[in-house]
Scaffold this active site. Sequence first.
Site, PDB file in Angstrom:
ATOM      1  N   ASN A 137       0.832  -1.213   0.000  1.00 44.53           N
ATOM      2  CA  ASN A 137       0.000   0.000   0.000  1.00 44.53           C
ATOM      3  C   ASN A 137       0.866   1.262   0.000  1.00 44.53           C
ATOM      4  O   ASN A 137       2.095   1.198  -0.018  1.00 44.53           O
ATOM      5  CB  ASN A 137      -1.034  -0.031   1.134  1.00 44.53           C
ATOM      6  CG  ASN A 137      -0.412   0.132   2.508  1.00 44.53           C
ATOM      7  OD1 ASN A 137       0.736   0.531   2.657  1.00 44.53           O
ATOM      8  ND2 ASN A 137      -1.178  -0.189   3.526  1.00 44.53           N
ATOM      9  N   HIS A 542      -9.282   0.743  -1.777  1.00 43.61           N
ATOM     10  CA  HIS A 542      -9.878   0.779  -0.444  1.00 43.61           C
ATOM     11  C   HIS A 542     -11.163  -0.055  -0.369  1.00 43.61           C
ATOM     12  O   HIS A 542     -12.008   0.189   0.485  1.00 43.61           O
ATOM     13  CB  HIS A 542     -10.210   2.227  -0.043  1.00 43.61           C
ATOM     14  CG  HIS A 542      -9.006   3.067   0.231  1.00 43.61           C
ATOM     15  ND1 HIS A 542      -9.090   4.372   0.663  1.00 43.61           N
ATOM     16  CD2 HIS A 542      -7.684   2.794   0.155  1.00 43.61           C
ATOM     17  CE1 HIS A 542      -7.862   4.870   0.823  1.00 43.61           C
ATOM     18  NE2 HIS A 542      -6.995   3.931   0.514  1.00 43.61           N
TER      19      HIS A 542
HETATM   20  C1  LIG Z   1      -1.994  -0.385  -3.798  1.00 41.54           C
HETATM   21  C2  LIG Z   1      -2.682  -0.116  -2.485  1.00 41.54           C
HETATM   22  C3  LIG Z   1      -2.508   1.125  -1.867  1.00 41.54           C
HETATM   23  C4  LIG Z   1      -3.141   1.389  -0.642  1.00 41.54           C
HETATM   24  N1  LIG Z   1      -2.849   2.541   0.031  1.00 41.54           N
HETATM   25  C5  LIG Z   1      -3.317   2.722   1.291  1.00 41.54           C
HETATM   26  C6  LIG Z   1      -2.887   3.819   2.081  1.00 41.54           C
HETATM   27  O1  LIG Z   1      -2.035   4.627   1.673  1.00 41.54           O
HETATM   28  N2  LIG Z   1      -3.425   3.969   3.327  1.00 41.54           N
HETATM   29  C7  LIG Z   1      -4.352   3.100   3.816  1.00 41.54           C
HETATM   30  O2  LIG Z   1      -4.824   3.295   4.937  1.00 41.54           O
HETATM   31  N3  LIG Z   1      -4.758   2.022   3.094  1.00 41.54           N
HETATM   32  C8  LIG Z   1      -4.239   1.809   1.862  1.00 41.54           C
HETATM   33  N4  LIG Z   1      -4.603   0.694   1.149  1.00 41.54           N
HETATM   34  C9  LIG Z   1      -5.623  -0.221   1.727  1.00 41.54           C
HETATM   35  C10 LIG Z   1      -5.090  -1.126   2.839  1.00 41.54           C
HETATM   36  O3  LIG Z   1      -3.753  -1.495   2.589  1.00 41.54           O
HETATM   37  C11 LIG Z   1      -5.972  -2.359   2.914  1.00 41.54           C
HETATM   38  O4  LIG Z   1      -7.308  -1.948   3.101  1.00 41.54           O
HETATM   39  C12 LIG Z   1      -5.603  -3.297   4.060  1.00 41.54           C
HETATM   40  O5  LIG Z   1      -4.239  -3.645   3.974  1.00 41.54           O
HETATM   41  C13 LIG Z   1      -6.475  -4.551   4.023  1.00 41.54           C
HETATM   42  O6  LIG Z   1      -6.111  -5.421   5.068  1.00 41.54           O
HETATM   43  P1  LIG Z   1      -6.778  -6.858   5.194  1.00 41.54           P
HETATM   44  O7  LIG Z   1      -6.214  -7.487   6.409  1.00 41.54           O
HETATM   45  O8  LIG Z   1      -8.280  -6.697   5.106  1.00 41.54           O
HETATM   46  O9  LIG Z   1      -6.377  -7.666   3.915  1.00 41.54           O
HETATM   47  P2  LIG Z   1      -4.852  -8.020   3.368  1.00 41.54           P
HETATM   48  O10 LIG Z   1      -3.838  -7.191   4.073  1.00 41.54           O
HETATM   49  O11 LIG Z   1      -4.875  -7.939   1.883  1.00 41.54           O
HETATM   50  O12 LIG Z   1      -4.615  -9.507   3.856  1.00 41.54           O
HETATM   51  C14 LIG Z   1      -5.245 -10.653   3.321  1.00 41.54           C
HETATM   52  C15 LIG Z   1      -4.231 -11.791   3.385  1.00 41.54           C
HETATM   53  O13 LIG Z   1      -4.877 -13.044   3.227  1.00 41.54           O
HETATM   54  C16 LIG Z   1      -4.092 -13.864   2.391  1.00 41.54           C
HETATM   55  N5  LIG Z   1      -4.994 -14.888   1.824  1.00 41.54           N
HETATM   56  C17 LIG Z   1      -6.138 -14.657   1.137  1.00 41.54           C
HETATM   57  N6  LIG Z   1      -6.722 -15.832   0.824  1.00 41.54           N
HETATM   58  C18 LIG Z   1      -5.942 -16.824   1.329  1.00 41.54           C
HETATM   59  C19 LIG Z   1      -6.026 -18.240   1.345  1.00 41.54           C
HETATM   60  N7  LIG Z   1      -7.055 -18.900   0.784  1.00 41.54           N
HETATM   61  N8  LIG Z   1      -5.032 -18.947   1.944  1.00 41.54           N
HETATM   62  C20 LIG Z   1      -3.988 -18.304   2.527  1.00 41.54           C
HETATM   63  N9  LIG Z   1      -3.864 -16.951   2.549  1.00 41.54           N
HETATM   64  C21 LIG Z   1      -4.838 -16.225   1.958  1.00 41.54           C
HETATM   65  C22 LIG Z   1      -3.501 -12.884   1.395  1.00 41.54           C
HETATM   66  O14 LIG Z   1      -2.377 -13.405   0.719  1.00 41.54           O
HETATM   67  C23 LIG Z   1      -3.173 -11.696   2.289  1.00 41.54           C
HETATM   68  O15 LIG Z   1      -1.887 -11.800   2.861  1.00 41.54           O
HETATM   69  C24 LIG Z   1      -3.993   0.407  -0.062  1.00 41.54           C
HETATM   70  C25 LIG Z   1      -4.151  -0.845  -0.678  1.00 41.54           C
HETATM   71  C26 LIG Z   1      -3.492  -1.120  -1.864  1.00 41.54           C
HETATM   72  C27 LIG Z   1      -3.658  -2.489  -2.485  1.00 41.54           C
END
Ligand SMILES: Cc1cc2nc3c(=O)[nH]c(=O)nc-3n(C[C@H](O)[C@H](O)[C@H](O)COP(=O)(O)OP(=O)(O)OC[C@H]3O[C@@H](n4cnc5c(N)ncnc54)[C@H](O)[C@@H]3O)c2cc1C
Length: 606
Positions: A137, A542
């Site tokens: 991110n 997001h």
């Molecule tokens: C390019 C980008 C820029 C961003 N910029 C910002 C920013 O500047 N500020 C901000 O606040 N937010 C930002 N965001 C948003 C923020 O990073 C995300 O909303 C947040 O990281 C989501 O967290 P999560 O735990 O929901 O999912 P994730 O962190 O995506 O975690 C999900 C995990 O589950 C794993 N997984 C999924 N399915 C399986 C499976 N079947 N078996 C094993 N593992 C699996 C994946 O590999 C991953 O590691 C950005 C996102 C992106 C992609």
Amino acid sequence: MLRTYAAVVAFVVALIPLSSAGPLRLRAEQLGTPRNDTFDYVVVGGGTAGLTIAARLAKFASVAVIEAGGYYQVDYGNASVIPLLALTGLDIIDPTTNFPHRPNIDWELVTVPQSNAANRVMHYAQGKTLGGSSAINTMSYLRSTKSAYQRWADLVGDNSYTFPNLLPYFKESVHLTPPNLAKRNAANATPEYDPNSFGNGGPLEVSWNNWVDPTLTWLAACLQAVGLAINPKGFSSGELNGGSWLPSTIDPTHATRDSAQTSFLDDALGKTQLRVFPHSLATRILFKDKKAKGVTVSTNGTIYSLMAKKEVIVSGGVFHSPQILMVSGIGPKATLQAHNISVVADLPGVGKNLQDPVSIGVGNFVNTPNAQSMVANSATQPEALRQYREDAAGPYSSVAGYISYERLPAEIRSTLSNATREALAKYPSDWPELQYIVGTFLGPNGSAMGSISATITTTFSRGSVSIASADIATAPVIDPSWFSNPADGDMLVAGVKRIRQAWASGPAQSIRLGPEARPGVEVDTDAEILDYIQKNANMIWHASSTCAMGKKSDKMAVVDSKARVFGVQGLRVVDISIFPYSPPGHPQASVYMIAEKIADDIKRGR
Ligand SMILES: Cc1cc2nc3c(=O)[nH]c(=O)nc-3n(C[C@H](O)[C@H](O)[C@H](O)COP(=O)(O)OP(=O)(O)OC[C@H]3O[C@@H](n4cnc5c(N)ncnc54)[C@H](O)[C@@H]3O)c2cc1C
Ligand SMILES: *[C@@H]1O[C@H](CO)[C@@H](O)[C@H](O)[C@H]1NC(C)=O
Ligand SMILES: *[C@@H]1O[C@H](CO)[C@@H](O)[C@H](O)[C@H]1NC(C)=O
Ligand SMILES: *[C@@H]1O[C@H](CO)[C@@H](O)[C@H](O)[C@H]1NC(C)=O
Ligand SMILES: *[C@@H]1O[C@H](CO)[C@@H](O)[C@H](O)[C@H]1NC(C)=O
Ligand SMILES: *[C@@H]1O[C@H](CO)[C@@H](O)[C@H](O)[C@H]1NC(C)=O
Ligand SMILES: CC(=O)N[C@H]1CO[C@H](CO)[C@@H](O)[C@@H]1O
């Protein structure tokens, strides 16, 4: 632009201060063994929320975390570590179908054609690595507003979601370092913030960039000139209005990315018995009657089960958590039956309610240098390299850093349709209506460009995630349904007009070169602007709310306010998918917060 960056990335190979990145290899006793085994808690997904909750639970219980990827520092290198490269060196954030295929780090997800957005098919980058999307991110750290969390509390019927009640959990994750004004060396970019909004004990490093992009200070001045004054409290105190020089999740000592892996996982590995199963796909949740008993896992062809004495926690992110639930028998009955999946719980809300804020930029050539133009120029690059290596400062140490919010001024509001105005009127008075992010780019032949983008802060369109197969290895079907509610397009048209006012301000006159570069002066009427938006709007990654939290009486709710999945026992979902709606602001702070909060609920037996 991306190609230029590939060259830069190759050039900075030697840049990573590897000593700061930890051992980047799990020691034998930290690495899960692919065999049938039992833990107290089994966490599916080692991403932002998953590693946070796993690390917290591991303080008092045995915990396994299953992650499809490995170490991003090894698999993707400098582009995921050096702050500047998060903007233009991360080639996988290319939203077009020409995106580079890097299955070691990205899930390579694409949307279905967007019928209200010129039929575009979008690549939606999501981190497939330890740290998940916190590893790719843009690192901006900010929270939502008091009324937004109050709305969350009201929707789910639980007062623990008001901002004052959430604040301890926000504080718990974070270690804040005050701005280094000497390194920033920019009197017109001194951060204003409320230190009382931060704690100091958490593992996640939050700090202000050790360098300020000179073009950004001008673009900030343009927004200030049209009325968006600096907010003296910053954006972590429950207010989002005016402008702020923001902190980022950057380790200020080395100027390297801090992800859930370098913070929570590294911290836990030294202190707990946490077991990590990298390069491992969780294929299905196992149930006995309606109680989650464990997870089947596939590691490089070895199939086994990790049983949970206490609970299974799904933290697969916005697209994969609903997919994992569905292939395991939890979701809309008709969808499950179409794939011959036996129904464990008929929850029609799984995969629905997807909210994806969209964004559009207005860009111009400028006469001021920026980080990208400085590192692309052989006259200034060596000094940038020296500053990064020797002082963890200079252009390489810095990523973005200035955002503004506002409620539309009357003159622009009057151009909205009645329906859009009525939709906005349902939100509280502290609710920001548009977000403006300033950015800088490298133009053709080393030229410098500046951009101000508008992002909707309330997403009126509703999309969905579904499954194409009962096999977890088949990508989910993603439809963000951009602009299916016309209010979203209406708001971005207003945003373009507002940004054009900022680009016409006094400060802008000092730096602008030539006629408007993007969209260009020929894009003029509302209809022309909307058409441009439909063809060019982008995600800001997001997306949220596909396993929405809600009251038991709400048939579309998937989890209760303790993140427990309705209709079954022993199963929670903890990640951005459970946000009841997309809150204004950026989500990662709230993702870390929700993982802290639910870990605390579990610890207290709730
Ligand atoms: C390019 C980008 C820029 C961003 N910029 C910002 C920013 O500047 N500020 C901000 O606040 N937010 C930002 N965001 C948003 C923020 O990073 C995300 O909303 C947040 O990281 C989501 O967290 P999560 O735990 O929901 O999912 P994730 O962190 O995506 O975690 C999900 C995990 O589950 C794993 N997984 C999924 N399915 C399986 C499976 N079947 N078996 C094993 N593992 C699996 C994946 O590999 C991953 O590691 C950005 C996102 C992106 C992609
Ligand atoms: C998978 O197995 C192959 C063959 O045994 C091995 O070469 C490879 O390193 C393994 N990969 C992982 C990620 O364990
Ligand atoms: C785990 O147990 C199942 C069922 O008993 C068996 O089929 C499988 O081979 C076991 N896996 C391993 C890796 O031993
Ligand atoms: C479901 O099962 C039926 C009957 O066995 C079979 O005809 C059908 O092809 C299956 N559908 C899927 C999606 O596997
Ligand atoms: C919009 O609302 C105003 C009053 O608020 C009304 O006079 C006008 O007719 C409405 N326009 C349309 C197109 O409904
Ligand atoms: C870039 O420079 C080359 C060589 O001077 C020139 O031919 C080309 O038109 C320039 N491109 C742009 C977009 O300015
Ligand atoms: C993406 C990239 O170029 N990564 C490089 C970063 O640095 C390491 C060594 O330090 C190289 O091995 C990678 O190829």
